[in-house]
Design an enzyme around this catalytic site. Structure first.
Site, PDB file in Angstrom:
ATOM      1  N   HIS A  41       0.835  -1.193   0.000  1.00 38.56           N
ATOM      2  CA  HIS A  41       0.000   0.000   0.000  1.00 38.56           C
ATOM      3  C   HIS A  41       0.874   1.248   0.000  1.00 38.56           C
ATOM      4  CE1 HIS A  41      -3.357  -2.435   1.952  1.00 38.56           C
ATOM      5  NE2 HIS A  41      -2.295  -3.086   2.404  1.00 38.56           N
ATOM      6  N   TYR A  42       0.282   2.393  -0.343  1.00 41.34           N
ATOM      7  CA  TYR A  42       0.881   3.666   0.039  1.00 41.34           C
ATOM      8  C   TYR A  42      -0.036   4.347   1.052  1.00 41.34           C
ATOM      9  CZ  TYR A  42      -2.055   5.850  -3.687  1.00 41.34           C
ATOM     10  OH  TYR A  42      -3.077   6.259  -4.496  1.00 41.34           O
ATOM     11  N   THR A  43       0.530   5.270   1.817  1.00 41.39           N
ATOM     12  CA  THR A  43      -0.201   5.850   2.949  1.00 41.39           C
ATOM     13  C   THR A  43      -1.013   7.090   2.601  1.00 41.39           C
ATOM     14  OG1 THR A  43       1.694   7.213   3.573  1.00 41.39           O
ATOM     15  CG2 THR A  43       1.541   5.009   4.569  1.00 41.39           C
ATOM     16  N   GLU A 104       2.823  -0.910   4.384  1.00 45.18           N
ATOM     17  CA  GLU A 104       2.524   0.450   3.935  1.00 45.18           C
ATOM     18  C   GLU A 104       3.835   1.182   3.652  1.00 45.18           C
ATOM     19  OE1 GLU A 104      -0.355   2.196   3.609  1.00 45.18           O
ATOM     20  OE2 GLU A 104      -1.895   1.003   4.636  1.00 45.18           O
ATOM     21  N   HIS A 152      -2.633  -3.301  -3.285  1.00 45.94           N
ATOM     22  CA  HIS A 152      -3.997  -3.116  -2.810  1.00 45.94           C
ATOM     23  C   HIS A 152      -4.964  -3.028  -3.993  1.00 45.94           C
ATOM     24  CE1 HIS A 152      -6.536  -1.018   0.553  1.00 45.94           C
ATOM     25  NE2 HIS A 152      -6.968  -2.217   0.261  1.00 45.94           N
ATOM     26  N   ASP A 162      -3.751   2.036  -5.013  1.00 48.12           N
ATOM     27  CA  ASP A 162      -2.385   1.957  -4.485  1.00 48.12           C
ATOM     28  C   ASP A 162      -1.807   0.542  -4.680  1.00 48.12           C
ATOM     29  OD1 ASP A 162      -4.445   1.348  -2.509  1.00 48.12           O
ATOM     30  OD2 ASP A 162      -2.875   1.173  -1.000  1.00 48.12           O
TER      31      ASP A 162
END
Length: 259
Positions: A41-43, A104, A152, A162
């Site tokens: 994921h990215y945040t 993440e 994700h 993401d």
């Protein structure tokens, strides 16, 4: 008689407190790790806000990797379930929080440009180097094979994008962590599919073989486009419009042929 009864009660309670004895000498062959998938994921935010979001609320992940310096934070033990995947599916397995490790990466995702196009933030080399080392360690400990690492957007294509088109999947492939199609084989297949394009049902089946949850009705609806875009974002990030073209068909054919 009363004394004997009290002694018996004491011994019974003592036995309950210590619990049953467990013989640990035998191990079943038929078992594997609880972890079947690693989800990236990215945040969508900076480090401090990411740490607060992932530690103080209901959303969580097993690891968080900063951008610079690329510190790896362990937020949830791997034998515990983190709340990162939400409603999700991959290879027929649903609600992947129970069978996955979530990682993440601190990255702001994207902003909307004046022309309506998304402007994506890049990842740092240091961050990806740290991720590769972490992934190798996790995969070795859990006995995972290449292909167990997904985005994700792969497991929730109808609602997530993401880690985005600037995530360097090819670097993970070069490290032996994800499968990657041979360029020459893709070129040959692309020429064949340009002459005889497959129908939508073919694309839906091919995407399902990759692991995606995709409709199987043979129609190019929004849900199918979203899954196509998720696949393209991973293997052809220069164009992820959800169109079922010859190059996408070639990528799917070569990847499915090497499974």
């Amino acid at each position: 008689m009363r004394i004997i009864s009290l002694v018996a009660l004491f011994l019974l309670l003592a036995g309950c407190a210590s619990g049953p004895q467990i013989d640990d000498r035998y191990r079943a062959v038929g078992q594997d790790s609880r972890v079947q998938v690693i989800v990236l994921h990215y945040t969508s935010s900076g480090l401090e806000h990411s740490l607060a979001l992932l530690t103080e609320g209901e959303v969580s992940s097993h690891y968080l990797i900063g951008a610079a310096p690329a510190t790896i934070y362990r937020l949830v033990d791997e034998d515990r379930r983190a709340w990162h995947a939400g409603q999700s599916e991959w290879n027929g397995r649903t609600w992947l929080n129970s069978s996955s490790i979530g990682i993440e990466l601190v990255n702001r995702g994207y902003v909307e440009g004046e022309d309506g196009r998304r402007l994506w933030y890049p990842y740092t080399d240091e961050q990806i180097d740290a991720l590769v080392l972490l992934l190798k360690d996790i995969m070795q400990r859990h006995g995972l094979k290449p292909g167990a690492i997904v985005g994700h957007s792969d497991i929730a294509a109808q609602r997530k994008v993401d880690p985005g088109p600037l995530f360097p999947w090819k670097r993970l492939a070069d490290a032996g962590l994800v499968p990657w199609p041979d360029a020459a084989a893709v070129a040959a297949q692309r020429a064949a599919f340009a002459a005889a394009p497959p129908d939508i049902a073919w694309f839906q089946l091919a995407l399902e073989l990759q692991g995606y949850k995709v409709p199987r009705h043979g129609e190019l609806d929004e849900a199918t486009r979203n899954v196509l875009a998720a696949f393209q974002m991973k293997y052809r990030p220069t164009r992820y419009d959800g169109e079922p073209d010859a190059e996408t068909a070639a990528l799917l054919q070569v990847l499915n042929g090497t499974r």
